[in-house]
Design an enzyme around this catalytic site. Structure first.
Site, PDB file in Angstrom:
ATOM      1  N   ASP A 295       0.822  -1.225   0.000  1.00 38.24           N
ATOM      2  CA  ASP A 295       0.000   0.000   0.000  1.00 38.24           C
ATOM      3  C   ASP A 295       0.851   1.268   0.000  1.00 38.24           C
ATOM      4  OD1 ASP A 295      -2.400  -1.338  -0.012  1.00 38.24           O
ATOM      5  OD2 ASP A 295      -2.673  -1.247   2.174  1.00 38.24           O
TER       6      ASP A 295
ATOM      7  N   ARG B 279       0.002   5.299  17.326  1.00 35.25           N
ATOM      8  CA  ARG B 279      -0.419   6.274  16.311  1.00 35.25           C
ATOM      9  C   ARG B 279      -0.147   7.728  16.679  1.00 35.25           C
ATOM     10  NH1 ARG B 279       0.360   2.731  12.619  1.00 35.25           N
ATOM     11  NH2 ARG B 279      -1.270   1.189  12.389  1.00 35.25           N
TER      12      ARG B 279
ATOM     13  N   ASP C  44      -7.254   3.735  12.772  1.00 37.85           N
ATOM     14  CA  ASP C  44      -5.953   4.395  12.657  1.00 37.85           C
ATOM     15  C   ASP C  44      -6.009   5.702  11.880  1.00 37.85           C
ATOM     16  OD1 ASP C  44      -4.691   2.547  14.239  1.00 37.85           O
ATOM     17  OD2 ASP C  44      -4.304   1.182  12.579  1.00 37.85           O
TER      18      ASP C  44
ATOM     19  N   SER D  53      -3.597  -8.991   8.254  1.00 39.99           N
ATOM     20  CA  SER D  53      -3.038  -7.648   8.334  1.00 39.99           C
ATOM     21  C   SER D  53      -2.479  -7.507   9.744  1.00 39.99           C
ATOM     22  CB  SER D  53      -4.137  -6.620   8.075  1.00 39.99           C
ATOM     23  OG  SER D  53      -3.753  -5.390   8.633  1.00 39.99           O
TER      24      SER D  53
HETATM   25  N1  ARG Z   1      -8.184  -2.777  16.275  1.00 45.83           N
HETATM   26  C1  ARG Z   1      -6.908  -2.336  16.698  1.00 45.83           C
HETATM   27  C2  ARG Z   1      -6.886  -0.875  17.005  1.00 45.83           C
HETATM   28  O1  ARG Z   1      -7.746  -0.196  16.565  1.00 45.83           O
HETATM   29  C3  ARG Z   1      -5.809  -2.743  15.786  1.00 45.83           C
HETATM   30  C4  ARG Z   1      -5.683  -2.085  14.464  1.00 45.83           C
HETATM   31  C5  ARG Z   1      -4.571  -2.754  13.764  1.00 45.83           C
HETATM   32  N2  ARG Z   1      -4.268  -2.264  12.488  1.00 45.83           N
HETATM   33  C6  ARG Z   1      -3.816  -3.076  11.518  1.00 45.83           C
HETATM   34  N3  ARG Z   1      -3.369  -2.506  10.440  1.00 45.83           N
HETATM   35  N4  ARG Z   1      -3.821  -4.364  11.602  1.00 45.83           N
HETATM   36  O2  ARG Z   1      -6.062  -0.372  17.706  1.00 45.83           O
END
Ligand code: ARG
Length: 427
Positions: free
Chosen positions: A25, A105, A134, A186
């Site tokens: 990506d 983040r 995110d 992922s």
């Molecule tokens: N659900 C989790 C969060 O919002 C994990 C997100 C993970 N992202 C990923 N690209 N796998 O913090």
């Protein structure tokens, strides 16, 4: 004069700072953004302790068309300023998730803003999708730190509808992408934990297959002998293992490895995303789980009853705010000031046993311990005045005694929430 100005304006290229992982990506994004916006691309990658190879990343970014590639080691800052804050707050989203991705983040957002300011770039871009958390965390973070920056999220509006379409584009533009078989998951990884999504995990009736897990053993393969570990805290912050002072990164790494061996920290949950979707998430966070448990145990020993109870509410609020991307906000700062002021007594040592997915407390010690064996004991050494309880109970019970009396004398009927009679009518 006018002509000359036009000429100068034309020559000025946009500069875009891209949060870059080196995956498909973000690799496609570098090229796509440079073409679409006729822009100079600067990539930034933060090392938060992900196991993924970062070695050739600079070369890869430059080959993909970036003019500059920053790779920043942020492990220490991540643990010190993000993980330790979450730990002191007892942050655990919806009871189970230690918020590993969520605390990473805001740090990455800060990193992007700093590089954009340094490079005089007016635009930043990230590779998050339009249905996740995110994107919210990145963008709210960036807006909070520098409201002049424009944020682009190509994955929300570019033309590629599938991974295959992205690969076609990559091949056409000679973008180096890894040819190894892509994991069906992922995965987002940092020192505080790993988040695993997609593939078969989207079927909530199926248990996560073993290949989903990256850093923990399953219970059958976990060590057959228990290990003990002593963790020392100073004002809520872990400082030593087995009495030996260690750096923050060492502590978390050590506990991730040891906990992983014992199958600790696997989490499989349904959670509420910021955008309202319920999603199934699988996590691994052995170190975070062990530290949160030890820290909580020390708070049980050292915080007075009212502070302990009140802090539980703050903890839920802080967890929700971290999850929702509200790290750089006045309320978050104020809540963290409360948390910090509670931590002045959270100093001491907790000894744990780790075995087959369990974290068992073996001993607790603190110079600020409020546990008084003479008060607690049921032996003759007891110094607690049992008679005090009588008056105390009368006072606590007084309102309810009054209600009961009123209903009885007036022959009233009242039912509780389940429809059961609480005060009976006397015929
Ligand atoms: N659900 C989790 C969060 O919002 C994990 C997100 C993970 N992202 C990923 N690209 N796998 O913090």
């Amino acid at each position: 004069m006018k002509k000359k100005l036009n000429f100068m304006v034309k020559k000025m290229k946009h500069k875009i700072v891209v949060a870059y992982s080196g995956g498909l990506d973000t690799s496609v994004m570098v090229k796509w953004l440079s073409e679409k916006y006729d822009a100079e691309i600067i990539t930034v990658t933060g090392n938060l302790g992900q196991k993924k190879e970062l070695d050739n990343l600079e070369e890869k970014a430059l080959k993909t068309g970036a003019s500059k590639a920053y790779i920043l080691d942020m492990k220490e800052e991540f643990i010190k300023n993000y993980a330790w804050k979450a730990l002191k707050a007892g942050a655990m989203y919806e009871g189970d998730y230690p918020l590993a991705t969520a605390i990473g983040r805001p740090l990455l957002a800060k990193m992007m803003v700093e590089i954009a300011e340094k490079e005089n770039a007016g635009i930043v871009a990230h590779g998050c999708t339009g249905k996740g958390n995110d994107q919210v965390r990145f963008e709210v973070g960036i807006q909070s730190l520098n409201s002049n920056l424009k944020v682009i999220a190509p994955l929300r509006d570019w033309e590629f509808k599938s991974r295959e379409a992205e690969i076609d584009y990559a091949v056409k533009h000679q973008i180096p992408v890894s040819v190894t078989k892509k994991s069906p998951y992922s995965i987002d990884e940092n020192l505080w934990g790993t988040a695993i999504e997609c593939g078969v995990l989207e079927n909530i009736t199926v248990a996560p297959p073993e290949d989903a897990f990256q850093i923990t053993k399953n219970l059958e393969e976990a060590k057959n002998t228990p290990d003990t570990v002593s963790i020392s805290f100073n004002e809520g912050i872990p400082v030593a293992i087995e009495g030996v002072n260690c750096s923050e990164v060492e502590i978390v790494t050590y506990l991730n490895n040891l906990g992983g061996e014992h199958g600790i920290g696997r989490i499989d949950m349904i959670e509420n995303r910021v955008v309202g979707i319920k999603s199934r998430e699988v996590y691994e966070a052995p170190g975070a789980k062990i530290l949160l448990k030890a820290h909580h145990e020390l708070e049980k020993l050292t915080l007075d009853k009212d502070t302990f109870r009140y802090k539980q509410n703050v903890s839920t609020q802080v967890s929700n705010m971290i999850y929702d991307g509200l790290w750089f906000t006045p309320l978050f700062n104020s809540l963290m000031a409360f948390v910090d002021s509670t931590q002045t007594v959270v100093t001491g040592e907790i000894k744990l046993q780790l075995f087959k997915g369990n974290i068992i407390v073996l001993s607790r010690q603190s110079p600020f311990s409020l546990y008084n064996e003479e008060l607690a004991t049921y032996t003759e050494a007891d110094t607690f005045n049992h008679k005090d309880s009588e008056g105390f109970i009368n006072i606590i019970g007084l309102p309810y005694k009054t209600i009961s009396k009123l209903y009885k004398t007036n022959r009233m009927e009242i039912t509780d929430a389940m429809g059961q009679q609480v005060y009976q009518k006397i015929e």
